[in-house]
Design an enzyme around this catalytic site. Structure first.
Site, PDB file in Angstrom:
ATOM      1  N   LYS A  93       0.817  -1.213   0.000  1.00 54.23           N
ATOM      2  CA  LYS A  93       0.000   0.000   0.000  1.00 54.23           C
ATOM      3  C   LYS A  93       0.860   1.278   0.000  1.00 54.23           C
ATOM      4  O   LYS A  93       2.077   1.219   0.260  1.00 54.23           O
ATOM      5  CB  LYS A  93      -0.932  -0.040   1.218  1.00 54.23           C
ATOM      6  CG  LYS A  93      -1.958  -1.192   1.167  1.00 54.23           C
ATOM      7  CD  LYS A  93      -2.895  -1.156   2.369  1.00 54.23           C
ATOM      8  CE  LYS A  93      -3.960  -2.237   2.290  1.00 54.23           C
ATOM      9  NZ  LYS A  93      -4.913  -2.163   3.428  1.00 54.23           N
TER      10      LYS A  93
ATOM     11  N   TYR B 159     -12.305  -2.179  -3.675  1.00 55.24           N
ATOM     12  CA  TYR B 159     -12.811  -2.326  -2.302  1.00 55.24           C
ATOM     13  C   TYR B 159     -14.342  -2.224  -2.232  1.00 55.24           C
ATOM     14  O   TYR B 159     -14.888  -1.943  -1.169  1.00 55.24           O
ATOM     15  CB  TYR B 159     -12.158  -1.290  -1.386  1.00 55.24           C
ATOM     16  CG  TYR B 159     -10.775  -1.680  -0.907  1.00 55.24           C
ATOM     17  CD1 TYR B 159     -10.585  -2.802  -0.098  1.00 55.24           C
ATOM     18  CD2 TYR B 159      -9.653  -0.936  -1.256  1.00 55.24           C
ATOM     19  CE1 TYR B 159      -9.319  -3.167   0.353  1.00 55.24           C
ATOM     20  CE2 TYR B 159      -8.377  -1.293  -0.808  1.00 55.24           C
ATOM     21  CZ  TYR B 159      -8.228  -2.406   0.003  1.00 55.24           C
ATOM     22  OH  TYR B 159      -6.979  -2.775   0.450  1.00 55.24           O
TER      23      TYR B 159
ATOM     24  N   HIS C 165      -2.153  -5.380   1.460  1.00 58.78           N
ATOM     25  CA  HIS C 165      -3.425  -6.076   1.233  1.00 58.78           C
ATOM     26  C   HIS C 165      -3.121  -7.505   0.827  1.00 58.78           C
ATOM     27  O   HIS C 165      -2.151  -7.754   0.108  1.00 58.78           O
ATOM     28  CB  HIS C 165      -4.221  -5.410   0.096  1.00 58.78           C
ATOM     29  CG  HIS C 165      -5.361  -6.277  -0.375  1.00 58.78           C
ATOM     30  ND1 HIS C 165      -6.588  -6.270   0.252  1.00 58.78           N
ATOM     31  CD2 HIS C 165      -5.429  -7.226  -1.345  1.00 58.78           C
ATOM     32  CE1 HIS C 165      -7.356  -7.172  -0.344  1.00 58.78           C
ATOM     33  NE2 HIS C 165      -6.680  -7.756  -1.305  1.00 58.78           N
TER      34      HIS C 165
ATOM     35  N   GLU D  20      -9.636 -10.849  -7.554  1.00 57.04           N
ATOM     36  CA  GLU D  20      -8.700  -9.733  -7.354  1.00 57.04           C
ATOM     37  C   GLU D  20      -7.516  -9.815  -8.319  1.00 57.04           C
ATOM     38  O   GLU D  20      -7.029  -8.784  -8.796  1.00 57.04           O
ATOM     39  CB  GLU D  20      -8.208  -9.734  -5.905  1.00 57.04           C
ATOM     40  CG  GLU D  20      -9.303  -9.318  -4.924  1.00 57.04           C
ATOM     41  CD  GLU D  20      -8.863  -9.341  -3.467  1.00 57.04           C
ATOM     42  OE1 GLU D  20      -9.695  -8.988  -2.614  1.00 57.04           O
ATOM     43  OE2 GLU D  20      -7.699  -9.700  -3.176  1.00 57.04           O
TER      44      GLU D  20
ATOM     45  N   ASN E 189      -2.085   0.214   6.803  1.00 58.80           N
ATOM     46  CA  ASN E 189      -1.510  -1.015   7.349  1.00 58.80           C
ATOM     47  C   ASN E 189      -0.629  -1.801   6.376  1.00 58.80           C
ATOM     48  O   ASN E 189      -0.557  -3.027   6.427  1.00 58.80           O
ATOM     49  CB  ASN E 189      -2.616  -1.876   7.962  1.00 58.80           C
ATOM     50  CG  ASN E 189      -3.683  -2.233   6.949  1.00 58.80           C
ATOM     51  OD1 ASN E 189      -3.558  -1.886   5.774  1.00 58.80           O
ATOM     52  ND2 ASN E 189      -4.709  -2.936   7.389  1.00 58.80           N
TER      53      ASN E 189
HETATM   54  P1  ADP Z   1      -7.681  -6.920   5.646  1.00 58.99           P
HETATM   55  O1  ADP Z   1      -6.922  -5.908   4.810  1.00 58.99           O
HETATM   56  O2  ADP Z   1      -6.855  -7.437   6.779  1.00 58.99           O
HETATM   57  O3  ADP Z   1      -8.290  -8.023   4.816  1.00 58.99           O
HETATM   58  P2  ADP Z   1     -10.375  -5.762   5.822  1.00 58.99           P
HETATM   59  O4  ADP Z   1     -10.672  -6.500   4.540  1.00 58.99           O
HETATM   60  O5  ADP Z   1     -11.312  -5.965   6.964  1.00 58.99           O
HETATM   61  O6  ADP Z   1      -8.896  -6.124   6.346  1.00 58.99           O
HETATM   62  O7  ADP Z   1     -10.307  -4.204   5.540  1.00 58.99           O
HETATM   63  C1  ADP Z   1      -9.741  -3.703   4.344  1.00 58.99           C
HETATM   64  C2  ADP Z   1      -8.890  -2.510   4.684  1.00 58.99           C
HETATM   65  O8  ADP Z   1      -9.725  -1.449   5.168  1.00 58.99           O
HETATM   66  C3  ADP Z   1      -7.867  -2.733   5.805  1.00 58.99           C
HETATM   67  O9  ADP Z   1      -6.685  -3.370   5.377  1.00 58.99           O
HETATM   68  C4  ADP Z   1      -7.621  -1.309   6.265  1.00 58.99           C
HETATM   69  O10 ADP Z   1      -6.744  -0.613   5.362  1.00 58.99           O
HETATM   70  C5  ADP Z   1      -9.025  -0.717   6.156  1.00 58.99           C
HETATM   71  N1  ADP Z   1      -9.736  -0.852   7.431  1.00 58.99           N
HETATM   72  C6  ADP Z   1     -10.251  -1.975   7.977  1.00 58.99           C
HETATM   73  N2  ADP Z   1     -10.840  -1.737   9.157  1.00 58.99           N
HETATM   74  C7  ADP Z   1     -10.676  -0.424   9.388  1.00 58.99           C
HETATM   75  C8  ADP Z   1     -11.066   0.458  10.456  1.00 58.99           C
HETATM   76  N3  ADP Z   1     -11.730   0.018  11.515  1.00 58.99           N
HETATM   77  N4  ADP Z   1     -10.748   1.765  10.326  1.00 58.99           N
HETATM   78  C9  ADP Z   1     -10.085   2.222   9.256  1.00 58.99           C
HETATM   79  N5  ADP Z   1      -9.678   1.450   8.205  1.00 58.99           N
HETATM   80  C10 ADP Z   1      -9.973   0.148   8.280  1.00 58.99           C
HETATM   81 MG    MG Z   2      -9.762  -7.970   3.374  1.00 58.83          MG
END
Ligand code: ADP
Ligand code: MG
Length: 143
Positions: free
Chosen positions: A11, A51, A117, A128, A114
């Site tokens: 990212k 997304y 992805h 994807e 974070n």
């Molecule tokens: P992952 O990336 O671990 O699969 P998710 O699919 O639940 O997690 O969420 C997609 C992305 O959305 C996350 O990687 C993060 O960048 C963002 N995200 C998820 N939860 C939150 C939150 N509570 N607040 C802000 N951003 C979030």
């Molecule tokens: Mg996810």
């Protein structure tokens, strides 16, 4: 287990920190092969479409904003149980909960920015990968 392919995105926060090589090295050391790779600066339409599944979540607009804030590095990873293996290497969504030594524990600080992805299931991995790569952009290893 079977050989799988999964989609990985480094990212904008991690690209900005110049840890692309460190992160790809984690995948390689974890036994995953890079079989497709590109850098891109996503448009709002691309990031929003990618997304789409999170469209109703309160963080969706901020997520699209973040994912278009700078270039990303997108790759297809291949290997035994690649989908779960990549998730294991990534660590939990919130870096505060991520196990020591995972990518998110080492390279990210907040749940919204974070570092990486990774696809979460075979169906999402397939969709994807097709979202970003045509068949002829994926290069199976021949040696
Ligand atoms: P992952 O990336 O671990 O699969 P998710 O699919 O639940 O997690 O969420 C997609 C992305 O959305 C996350 O990687 C993060 O960048 C963002 N995200 C998820 N939860 C939150 C939150 N509570 N607040 C802000 N951003 C979030
Ligand atoms: Mg996810």
């Amino acid at each position: 287990m079977t050989i799988e392919r999964t989609l990985s995105i480094i990212k904008p926060d991690a690209v900005a920190k110049n840890v692309v090589g460190d992160i790809i090295s984690r995948f390689e050391k974890g036994g995953l092969n890079v079989v497709a790779l590109k850098m891109a600066h996503l448009s709002k339409d691309q990031a929003g479409g990618f997304y789409e599944v999170h469209k109703e979540r309160p963080f969706y607009n901020d997520l699209v904003e973040f994912m278009t804030s700078g270039p990303v590095v997108i790759q297809v990873l291949e290997g035994e149980g690649a989908i779960a293996k990549n998730r294991e290497l990534m660590g939990a969504t919130n870096p505060a909960d991520a196990a020591a030594g995972t990518i998110r524990a080492d390279f990210a600080k907040t749940v919204d920015e974070n570092a990486v992805h990774g696809s979460d299931a075979p169906e999402t991995a397939k969709a994807e990968i097709a979202f970003f790569f045509s068949d002829d952009e994926v290069c199976p290893r021949t040696r």
